[in-house]
Design a protein around this motif. Structure first.
Motif, PDB file in Angstrom:
ATOM      1  N   THR A   1      -4.845  -2.667  10.799  1.00 42.74           N
ATOM      2  CA  THR A   1      -4.530  -4.039  11.189  1.00 42.74           C
ATOM      3  C   THR A   1      -4.257  -4.864   9.942  1.00 42.74           C
ATOM      4  OG1 THR A   1      -6.875  -4.671  11.171  1.00 42.74           O
ATOM      5  CG2 THR A   1      -5.951  -3.960  13.271  1.00 42.74           C
ATOM      6  N   ASP A   2      -3.265  -5.722  10.011  1.00 48.17           N
ATOM      7  CA  ASP A   2      -2.959  -6.688   8.951  1.00 48.17           C
ATOM      8  C   ASP A   2      -2.771  -6.007   7.590  1.00 48.17           C
ATOM      9  OD1 ASP A   2      -3.172  -9.218  10.505  1.00 48.17           O
ATOM     10  OD2 ASP A   2      -5.232  -8.519  10.778  1.00 48.17           O
ATOM     11  N   ILE A   3      -1.955  -4.944   7.580  1.00 46.63           N
ATOM     12  CA  ILE A   3      -1.604  -4.281   6.329  1.00 46.63           C
ATOM     13  C   ILE A   3      -0.107  -4.019   6.313  1.00 46.63           C
ATOM     14  CG2 ILE A   3      -3.863  -3.179   6.101  1.00 46.63           C
ATOM     15  CD1 ILE A   3      -2.410  -0.532   6.934  1.00 46.63           C
ATOM     16  N   GLN A   4       0.420  -3.714   5.132  1.00 50.70           N
ATOM     17  CA  GLN A   4       1.838  -3.374   4.984  1.00 50.70           C
ATOM     18  C   GLN A   4       1.963  -2.367   3.855  1.00 50.70           C
ATOM     19  OE1 GLN A   4       3.716  -4.739   1.993  1.00 50.70           O
ATOM     20  NE2 GLN A   4       5.236  -3.164   2.521  1.00 50.70           N
ATOM     21  N   GLY A   5       2.806  -1.329   4.084  1.00 52.09           N
ATOM     22  CA  GLY A   5       3.009  -0.347   3.028  1.00 52.09           C
ATOM     23  C   GLY A   5       3.878   0.799   3.487  1.00 52.09           C
TER      24      GLY A   5
ATOM     25  N   PRO B   1      -2.829  13.875   8.839  1.00 51.08           N
ATOM     26  CA  PRO B   1      -2.032  13.589  10.023  1.00 51.08           C
ATOM     27  C   PRO B   1      -1.186  12.321   9.853  1.00 51.08           C
ATOM     28  CG  PRO B   1      -4.315  12.994  10.396  1.00 51.08           C
ATOM     29  CD  PRO B   1      -4.277  13.675   9.067  1.00 51.08           C
ATOM     30  N   LYS B   2      -0.266  12.149  10.780  1.00 53.20           N
ATOM     31  CA  LYS B   2       0.714  11.077  10.695  1.00 53.20           C
ATOM     32  C   LYS B   2       0.030   9.714  10.633  1.00 53.20           C
ATOM     33  CE  LYS B   2       4.798   9.182  13.017  1.00 53.20           C
ATOM     34  NZ  LYS B   2       5.696   9.293  14.188  1.00 53.20           N
ATOM     35  N   PRO B   3       0.414   8.882   9.674  1.00 53.49           N
ATOM     36  CA  PRO B   3      -0.215   7.562   9.527  1.00 53.49           C
ATOM     37  C   PRO B   3       0.152   6.605  10.662  1.00 53.49           C
ATOM     38  CG  PRO B   3       0.832   8.275   7.480  1.00 53.49           C
ATOM     39  CD  PRO B   3       1.329   9.185   8.568  1.00 53.49           C
ATOM     40  N   CYS B   4      -0.464   5.426  10.621  1.00 50.92           N
ATOM     41  CA  CYS B   4      -0.203   4.392  11.610  1.00 50.92           C
ATOM     42  C   CYS B   4       1.182   3.783  11.405  1.00 50.92           C
ATOM     43  CB  CYS B   4      -1.273   3.307  11.529  1.00 50.92           C
ATOM     44  SG  CYS B   4      -1.425   2.570   9.895  1.00 50.92           S
ATOM     45  N   GLU B   5       1.666   3.053  12.397  1.00 51.95           N
ATOM     46  CA  GLU B   5       3.015   2.481  12.341  1.00 51.95           C
ATOM     47  C   GLU B   5       3.170   1.449  11.234  1.00 51.95           C
ATOM     48  OE1 GLU B   5       4.008   0.963  16.169  1.00 51.95           O
ATOM     49  OE2 GLU B   5       4.096   2.948  17.136  1.00 51.95           O
ATOM     50  N   LEU B   6       2.086   0.827  10.814  1.00 48.79           N
ATOM     51  CA  LEU B   6       2.181  -0.159   9.738  1.00 48.79           C
ATOM     52  C   LEU B   6       2.398   0.495   8.367  1.00 48.79           C
ATOM     53  CD1 LEU B   6      -0.622  -2.692  10.794  1.00 48.79           C
ATOM     54  CD2 LEU B   6       1.863  -2.909  11.110  1.00 48.79           C
ATOM     55  N   LEU B   7       2.275   1.821   8.318  1.00 48.77           N
ATOM     56  CA  LEU B   7       2.533   2.573   7.084  1.00 48.77           C
ATOM     57  C   LEU B   7       3.596   3.633   7.369  1.00 48.77           C
ATOM     58  CD1 LEU B   7      -1.142   3.076   5.848  1.00 48.77           C
ATOM     59  CD2 LEU B   7       0.537   1.457   4.934  1.00 48.77           C
ATOM     60  N   PRO B   8       4.829   3.213   7.590  1.00 46.89           N
ATOM     61  CA  PRO B   8       5.882   4.167   7.964  1.00 46.89           C
ATOM     62  C   PRO B   8       6.139   5.182   6.856  1.00 46.89           C
ATOM     63  CG  PRO B   8       6.828   2.040   7.389  1.00 46.89           C
ATOM     64  CD  PRO B   8       5.348   1.833   7.439  1.00 46.89           C
ATOM     65  N   GLU B   9       6.546   6.365   7.263  1.00 47.42           N
ATOM     66  CA  GLU B   9       6.858   7.426   6.317  1.00 47.42           C
ATOM     67  C   GLU B   9       8.338   7.397   5.975  1.00 47.42           C
ATOM     68  OE1 GLU B   9       5.964  12.115   5.421  1.00 47.42           O
ATOM     69  OE2 GLU B   9       5.252  11.179   7.270  1.00 47.42           O
ATOM     70  N   LYS B  10       8.637   7.389   4.694  1.00 42.30           N
ATOM     71  CA  LYS B  10      10.017   7.398   4.239  1.00 42.30           C
ATOM     72  C   LYS B  10      10.626   8.792   4.410  1.00 42.30           C
ATOM     73  CE  LYS B  10      10.152   3.107   2.868  1.00 42.30           C
ATOM     74  NZ  LYS B  10      11.032   2.112   3.523  1.00 42.30           N
ATOM     75  N   GLU B  11      11.916   8.827   4.743  1.00 44.90           N
ATOM     76  CA  GLU B  11      12.582  10.116   4.932  1.00 44.90           C
ATOM     77  C   GLU B  11      12.637  10.917   3.643  1.00 44.90           C
ATOM     78  OE1 GLU B  11      16.375   9.616   6.710  1.00 44.90           O
ATOM     79  OE2 GLU B  11      15.591   8.640   8.521  1.00 44.90           O
TER      80      GLU B  11
ATOM     81  N   ILE C   1       0.861  -1.184   0.000  1.00 46.17           N
ATOM     82  CA  ILE C   1       0.000   0.000   0.000  1.00 46.17           C
ATOM     83  C   ILE C   1       0.899   1.237   0.000  1.00 46.17           C
ATOM     84  CG2 ILE C   1      -1.719   1.306   1.315  1.00 46.17           C
ATOM     85  CD1 ILE C   1      -2.575  -1.448   2.513  1.00 46.17           C
ATOM     86  N   CYS C   2       0.595   2.190  -0.867  1.00 47.33           N
ATOM     87  CA  CYS C   2       1.385   3.416  -0.973  1.00 47.33           C
ATOM     88  C   CYS C   2       0.440   4.615  -0.896  1.00 47.33           C
ATOM     89  CB  CYS C   2       2.156   3.429  -2.290  1.00 47.33           C
ATOM     90  SG  CYS C   2       3.193   4.894  -2.522  1.00 47.33           S
ATOM     91  N   ILE C   3       0.755   5.554   0.006  1.00 51.05           N
ATOM     92  CA  ILE C   3      -0.049   6.771   0.169  1.00 51.05           C
ATOM     93  C   ILE C   3       0.901   7.962   0.210  1.00 51.05           C
ATOM     94  CG2 ILE C   3      -1.737   7.981   1.588  1.00 51.05           C
ATOM     95  CD1 ILE C   3      -2.611   5.287   2.729  1.00 51.05           C
ATOM     96  N   SER C   4       0.705   8.940  -0.682  1.00 48.05           N
ATOM     97  CA  SER C   4       1.619  10.088  -0.732  1.00 48.05           C
ATOM     98  C   SER C   4       0.869  11.389  -0.981  1.00 48.05           C
ATOM     99  CB  SER C   4       2.676   9.874  -1.827  1.00 48.05           C
ATOM    100  OG  SER C   4       2.097   9.922  -3.114  1.00 48.05           O
ATOM    101  N   ASN C   5       1.461  12.479  -0.474  1.00 51.34           N
ATOM    102  CA  ASN C   5       0.974  13.844  -0.728  1.00 51.34           C
ATOM    103  C   ASN C   5      -0.499  13.987  -0.358  1.00 51.34           C
ATOM    104  OD1 ASN C   5       3.556  14.408  -1.805  1.00 51.34           O
ATOM    105  ND2 ASN C   5       2.908  13.672  -3.815  1.00 51.34           N
ATOM    106  N   VAL C   6      -0.766  13.816   0.935  1.00 48.01           N
ATOM    107  CA  VAL C   6      -2.143  13.826   1.447  1.00 48.01           C
ATOM    108  C   VAL C   6      -2.244  14.801   2.611  1.00 48.01           C
ATOM    109  CG1 VAL C   6      -3.936  12.447   2.569  1.00 48.01           C
ATOM    110  CG2 VAL C   6      -2.544  11.436   0.738  1.00 48.01           C
ATOM    111  N   THR C   7      -3.233  15.684   2.549  1.00 49.03           N
ATOM    112  CA  THR C   7      -3.529  16.581   3.660  1.00 49.03           C
ATOM    113  C   THR C   7      -4.979  16.398   4.057  1.00 49.03           C
ATOM    114  OG1 THR C   7      -1.904  18.203   2.902  1.00 49.03           O
ATOM    115  CG2 THR C   7      -3.584  18.958   4.452  1.00 49.03           C
ATOM    116  N   ILE C   8      -5.179  15.990   5.305  1.00 48.90           N
ATOM    117  CA  ILE C   8      -6.521  15.712   5.814  1.00 48.90           C
ATOM    118  C   ILE C   8      -6.791  16.641   6.989  1.00 48.90           C
ATOM    119  CG2 ILE C   8      -8.047  13.975   6.811  1.00 48.90           C
ATOM    120  CD1 ILE C   8      -6.258  11.838   5.493  1.00 48.90           C
ATOM    121  N   HIS C   9      -7.849  17.408   6.900  1.00 50.61           N
ATOM    122  CA  HIS C   9      -8.282  18.277   7.998  1.00 50.61           C
ATOM    123  C   HIS C   9      -9.415  17.584   8.730  1.00 50.61           C
ATOM    124  CE1 HIS C   9      -5.782  21.629   6.646  1.00 50.61           C
ATOM    125  NE2 HIS C   9      -6.175  21.342   5.409  1.00 50.61           N
TER     126      HIS C   9
END
Length: 477
Positions: free
Chosen positions: A426-430, A437-447, A407-415
């Motif tokens: 739960t039970d995801i990887q990406g 706002p900052k995603p869950c730990e299962l979707l770490p943000e790349k530097e 799963i890939c998520i980029s360039n997102v602004t949520i108010h």
């Protein structure tokens, strides 16, 4: 008594020639019918037609009360003889044309003029019954099969349903009431269903109040759906807007949908039936879609996806007061896959969820579904999203021992509104990049910032250019 049909070649004008031409094939022309030379109508279509007729030529009455089912059947049956001679155009003129279900033919255009309204009959005897679809096994509302759609076609080539914003009104409240009272013995009709067909265009119409799904191409290919305005009450049951189902090479563009269910739902069969039938939905592009659906998704992938869904390209979407944006729905027992999904450019206003994936969508045709038929959900990409007034940023629930991956998520602004837990995973990887706002730990943000992929190539359906077609109005004296 039904009057005899009249047919014209738009390049030939003059009553005398028409009488000779049509008389030679046993068809008569009513006295006093002439073309109005300056009243020429232009419309885009995959193919133009050599022959033209009006629904009134076949005895139809546009008073909103008289049944025109036989007139539609008679017209299309007669026009089918021109399939190999340039095809035929049937014009529905202004008026209210009550009808039950009728079937289309190949190399044919159904054209609704401005202020033309096709009304779906509420007399069940005017709706033939069919067995359940082979990739579903059972009806969705009832197990004893299903009603035919209002406008139906099977094993066709080159079919156009279009107009100058004419209206098709399914008068769905009759069917919704029976559904709520659990009085249905057959699954409700759809508004338009084309199956086992190719080269389909549905465009420039207003569709309202379908008994169930509005537009359902199934087991078909090379489909263009453009410029539809689809409207149903937001509390109407299962009034999905556009549902390509086990279809290949599909383009959906510039549609506005307000409904009681998913605005668009891509499907491919239900559990073991869909797995056995084995026909995926693939190579689909969706652009410039506007959606209002407070209880459902702007675009759903599934939940019936047991033939597989892949290579779907989605961009430039707007949702207002909609439950979720592009949602994946699946479950144990579905099997197959949802993969290579690309979404970019979403403008969302008042949403419950921006990102929603469900691995426990537990609707099954049979209770004894195969628990080993696990779906493969992978390669899901979202980028360039702006969302306002959001309750939850994401609810992403894979399946235990069968996680959703890549799963890939980029360039997102949520108010968001409130201080609730925004990402529930739960039970995801990406991976993610530049997401607030900052995603869950299962979707770490790349530097290092990046954008999720979106294909550069074009699908074959995107290279299809519509022709400019013409027909002239007629008058009587």
């Amino acid at each position: 008594m039904m009057s005899c049909p009249k047919l014209r070649n738009p390049n030939v004008f003059g009553v005398i020639f028409l009488v000779v031409l049509l008389g030679s094939i046993g068809v008569k022309v009513a006295e006093g019918r002439v073309t109005r030379g300056n009243d020429q109508h232009e419309y885009p279509a995959i193919n133009c037609r050599k022959h033209i007729a009006y629904l009134t030529d076949f005895g139809a009455v546009g008073d909103g009360k008289t049944s025109n089912t036989k007139a539609f059947e008679y017209a299309i049956r007669n026009l089918s003889q021109y399939a190999n001679d340039g095809g035929a155009l049937l014009v529905v003129p202004p008026g209210k044309w009550l009808t039950g279900s009728f079937n289309l033919t190949s190399h044919f255009t159904l054209f609704l003029q401005n202020h033309a309204v096709i009304l779906g009959s509420q007399d069940e005897s005017e709706w033939p019954s069919f067995p359940a679809l082979p990739s579903y096994g059972k009806g969705r509302d009832a197990t004893d099969g299903r009603f035919s759609s209002l406008i139906f076609g099977t094993n066709l080539t080159d079919v156009v349903i279009t107009g100058f914003n004419g209206t098709i009104d399914g008068q769905g409240s009759y069917w919704w009431n029976k559904f709520h009272k659990d009085e249905l013995k057959l699954t409700r009709p759809y508004l338009i269903e084309i199956m086992f067909s190719n080269q389909i265009q549905i465009s420039n119409l207003t569709l309202i109040n379908s008994p169930s799904w509005f537009v359902h191409p199934i087991y078909s290919s090379d489909i263009i759906i453009h410029g539809l305005n689809i409207i149903a009450p937001i509390d109407s049951p299962n009034t999905d807007g556009i549902n390509p189902d086990s279809c290949t090479n599909v383009k959906i563009e510039d549609c506005q949908i307000t409904s009681g269910d998913d605005c668009v739902a891509i499907k491919s069969g239900w559990d073991d039936y869909g797995i056995k039938f084995g026909m995926p939905s693939q190579h689909i592009v969706i652009r410039r879609l506007k959606c209002i659906s407070p209880d459902s998704a702007m675009i759903a992938l599934g939940s019936e996806m047991s033939g597989g869904i892949k290579d779907v390209r989605i961009e430039d979407l707007t949702a207002i007061n909609t439950q979720s944006a592009v949602r994946i729905k699946t479950a144990v027992g579905r099997g197959a896959y949802v993969k290579d999904i690309f979404v970019r450019g979403m403008n969302l206003q008042t949403m419950k969820y921006v990102f929603w994936m469900t691995g426990s969508y537990g609707s099954h045709p049979d209770p004894n579904f195969n628990p080993k038929a696990l779906p493969n959900i992978t390669g899901i990409n979202y980028s360039n999203v702006i969302a306002e007034n959001v309750t939850y940023s994401a609810r992403l629930d894979g399946i235990s021992n069968d996680p959703f991956t890549d799963i890939c998520i980029s360039n997102v602004t949520i108010h968001t509104v409130g201080k609730k837990l925004q990402w529930n995973c739960t039970d995801i990887q990406g991976v993610t990049s530049n997401v607030v706002p900052k995603p869950c730990e299962l979707l770490p943000e790349k530097e290092e910032k990046f954008s999720c992929p979106f294909p550069d190539d074009k699908l074959p359906i995107e290279s299809v250019e519509l022709k400019t077609c013409y027909f002239r109005s007629v008058s009587y004296f």
